[in-house]
Motif scaffolding. Structure first.
Motif, mmCIF file in Angstrom:
data_model
loop_
_atom_site.group_PDB
_atom_site.id
_atom_site.type_symbol
_atom_site.label_atom_id
_atom_site.label_comp_id
_atom_site.label_asym_id
_atom_site.label_seq_id
_atom_site.Cartn_x
_atom_site.Cartn_y
_atom_site.Cartn_z
ATOM 1 N N LEU A 73 17.366 -1.055 -0.475
ATOM 2 C CA LEU A 73 16.833 -2.325 0.004
ATOM 3 C C LEU A 73 15.433 -2.609 -0.539
ATOM 4 O O LEU A 73 14.855 -3.658 -0.246
ATOM 5 C CB LEU A 73 16.792 -2.314 1.541
ATOM 6 N N GLY A 74 14.875 -1.671 -1.291
ATOM 7 C CA GLY A 74 13.523 -1.840 -1.816
ATOM 8 C C GLY A 74 12.460 -1.779 -0.735
ATOM 9 O O GLY A 74 11.404 -2.404 -0.841
ATOM 10 N N VAL A 75 12.703 -1.002 0.309
ATOM 11 C CA VAL A 75 11.815 -0.935 1.466
ATOM 12 C C VAL A 75 10.795 0.191 1.313
ATOM 13 O O VAL A 75 11.168 1.342 1.072
ATOM 14 C CB VAL A 75 12.625 -0.740 2.769
ATOM 15 N N GLY A 76 9.524 -0.163 1.468
ATOM 16 C CA GLY A 76 8.436 0.806 1.470
ATOM 17 C C GLY A 76 7.610 0.744 2.739
ATOM 18 O O GLY A 76 6.653 1.490 2.904
ATOM 19 N N ARG A 77 7.981 -0.168 3.631
ATOM 20 C CA ARG A 77 7.237 -0.362 4.892
ATOM 21 C C ARG A 77 8.234 -0.466 6.036
ATOM 22 O O ARG A 77 9.187 -1.255 5.966
ATOM 23 C CB ARG A 77 6.413 -1.637 4.804
ATOM 24 N N MET A 90 0.805 -1.199 0.000
ATOM 25 C CA MET A 90 0.000 0.000 0.000
ATOM 26 C C MET A 90 0.850 1.267 0.000
ATOM 27 O O MET A 90 0.328 2.339 -0.158
ATOM 28 C CB MET A 90 -0.926 -0.012 1.204
ATOM 29 N N THR A 91 2.130 1.143 0.206
ATOM 30 C CA THR A 91 2.991 2.317 0.206
ATOM 31 C C THR A 91 2.830 3.100 -1.099
ATOM 32 O O THR A 91 2.482 2.532 -2.123
ATOM 33 C CB THR A 91 4.474 1.912 0.382
ATOM 34 N N THR A 92 3.070 4.371 -1.048
ATOM 35 C CA THR A 92 3.033 5.184 -2.268
ATOM 36 C C THR A 92 4.385 5.180 -2.976
ATOM 37 O O THR A 92 4.538 5.805 -4.010
ATOM 38 C CB THR A 92 2.604 6.638 -1.961
ATOM 39 N N LEU A 93 5.342 4.468 -2.428
ATOM 40 C CA LEU A 93 6.663 4.363 -3.034
ATOM 41 C C LEU A 93 6.661 3.195 -4.011
ATOM 42 O O LEU A 93 6.418 2.050 -3.632
ATOM 43 C CB LEU A 93 7.732 4.166 -1.955
ATOM 44 N N HIS A 94 6.915 3.460 -5.265
ATOM 45 C CA HIS A 94 6.871 2.436 -6.290
ATOM 46 C C HIS A 94 8.080 1.518 -6.214
ATOM 47 O O HIS A 94 9.183 1.943 -5.881
ATOM 48 C CB HIS A 94 6.786 3.085 -7.671
ATOM 49 N N ASP A 95 7.858 0.261 -6.520
ATOM 50 C CA ASP A 95 8.910 -0.752 -6.534
ATOM 51 C C ASP A 95 9.626 -0.874 -5.193
ATOM 52 O O ASP A 95 10.845 -1.046 -5.133
ATOM 53 C CB ASP A 95 9.934 -0.458 -7.647
ATOM 54 N N ARG A 96 8.843 -0.761 -4.118
ATOM 55 C CA ARG A 96 9.392 -0.904 -2.766
ATOM 56 C C ARG A 96 8.546 -1.920 -1.989
ATOM 57 O O ARG A 96 7.824 -1.574 -1.070
ATOM 58 C CB ARG A 96 9.371 0.430 -2.020
ATOM 59 N N PRO A 97 8.605 -3.198 -2.334
ATOM 60 C CA PRO A 97 7.728 -4.192 -1.726
ATOM 61 C C PRO A 97 8.179 -4.710 -0.360
ATOM 62 O O PRO A 97 7.438 -5.434 0.295
ATOM 63 C CB PRO A 97 7.746 -5.337 -2.748
ATOM 64 N N HIS A 98 9.376 -4.338 0.081
ATOM 65 C CA HIS A 98 9.945 -4.945 1.281
ATOM 66 C C HIS A 98 9.719 -4.111 2.540
ATOM 67 O O HIS A 98 9.456 -2.914 2.484
ATOM 68 C CB HIS A 98 11.443 -5.185 1.080
ATOM 69 N N SER A 99 9.877 -4.804 3.666
ATOM 70 C CA SER A 99 9.814 -4.174 4.984
ATOM 71 C C SER A 99 11.201 -4.133 5.591
ATOM 72 O O SER A 99 12.076 -4.917 5.203
ATOM 73 C CB SER A 99 8.904 -4.988 5.916
ATOM 74 N N ALA A 100 11.386 -3.240 6.560
ATOM 75 C CA ALA A 100 12.623 -3.199 7.349
ATOM 76 C C ALA A 100 12.260 -2.935 8.800
ATOM 77 O O ALA A 100 11.279 -2.241 9.093
ATOM 78 C CB ALA A 100 13.564 -2.110 6.847
ATOM 79 N N LEU A 101 13.044 -3.498 9.698
ATOM 80 C CA LEU A 101 12.932 -3.209 11.121
ATOM 81 C C LEU A 101 13.863 -2.043 11.405
ATOM 82 O O LEU A 101 15.073 -2.124 11.172
ATOM 83 C CB LEU A 101 13.331 -4.427 11.951
#
Length: 188
Positions: free
Chosen positions: A101-105, A1-12
């Motif tokens: 890192l492709g992080v959007g969450r 749901m992020t508005t950042l495109h091509d960022r499917p990953h999460s990070a702690l």
């Protein structure tokens, strides 16, 4: 749901869990142990762990107070971001690290609840990130002598209001460490 495109990953994101920040913090040992458990889970689930350290006159780079608490140890290859402002994005390379890192969450933990945690949550949200606050993995010191509520109320209030924050195309939420999904979609 992020508005950042091509960022499917999460990070702690582990913010300012440094000797000089959490030394006298509310429920310090419990919160640090909870964060340690989340770090191990993230590593096991191949979720990047990003460490943020504050650096200023009171927390001089390299000093004992600046060091991450001994119960937590960044692993080789895990990103470390140094900051001088409350918002972990402000005047740092955090955005570049997360983009790489492709992080959007972001799954947010650390200290201090009423300063760097809140600032970073809002900074992430306005930059397009989905943001999950781990309700039992952040803390603060007692600032009641200056008119603030007691720390346990600061933590509870932050957990409450972040549960109801949001922006178009982005998700927020507060969950416990036992219920957080480090990899998947943020809570609805």
């Amino acid at each position: 749901m992020t508005t950042l495109h091509d960022r499917p990953h999460s990070a702690l994101l582990v913010i300012d869990v440094q000797n000089g920040v959490v030394g006298g913090a509310h429920a310090r040992d419990e919160v640090v142990a909870t964060i340690a458990g989340l770090v191990e889970r993230a590593r096991g689930e191949r979720v990047p762990v990003v460490w943020v350290q504050h650096d200023d006159e009171e927390l001089a780079h390299g000093s004992d107070g600046w060091q991450i608490v001994p119960e937590l140890a960044p692993a080789d290859g895990e990103a470390r971001v140094e900051k001088q402002f409350g918002d972990s994005f402000e005047a740092t390379d955090l955005e570049q690290v997360l983009a790489g890192l492709g992080v959007g969450r972001l799954v947010v933990t650390g200290a201090e609840t009423d300063a760097c945690i809140r600032s970073t949550l809002h900074g992430a949200l306005v930059r397009g990130y989905d943001t999950v606050l781990v309700g039992d993995a952040h803390t603060c010191g007692d600032k009641s002598q200056w008119g603030a509520p007691p720390p346990e109320q600061v933590v509870a209030h932050t957990n409450l209001y972040w549960s109801f924050s949001g922006a178009p195309g982005r998700s927020t939420g507060t969950v416990t460490s036992a219920d957080v999904d480090l990899v998947g979609a943020p809570p609805a």
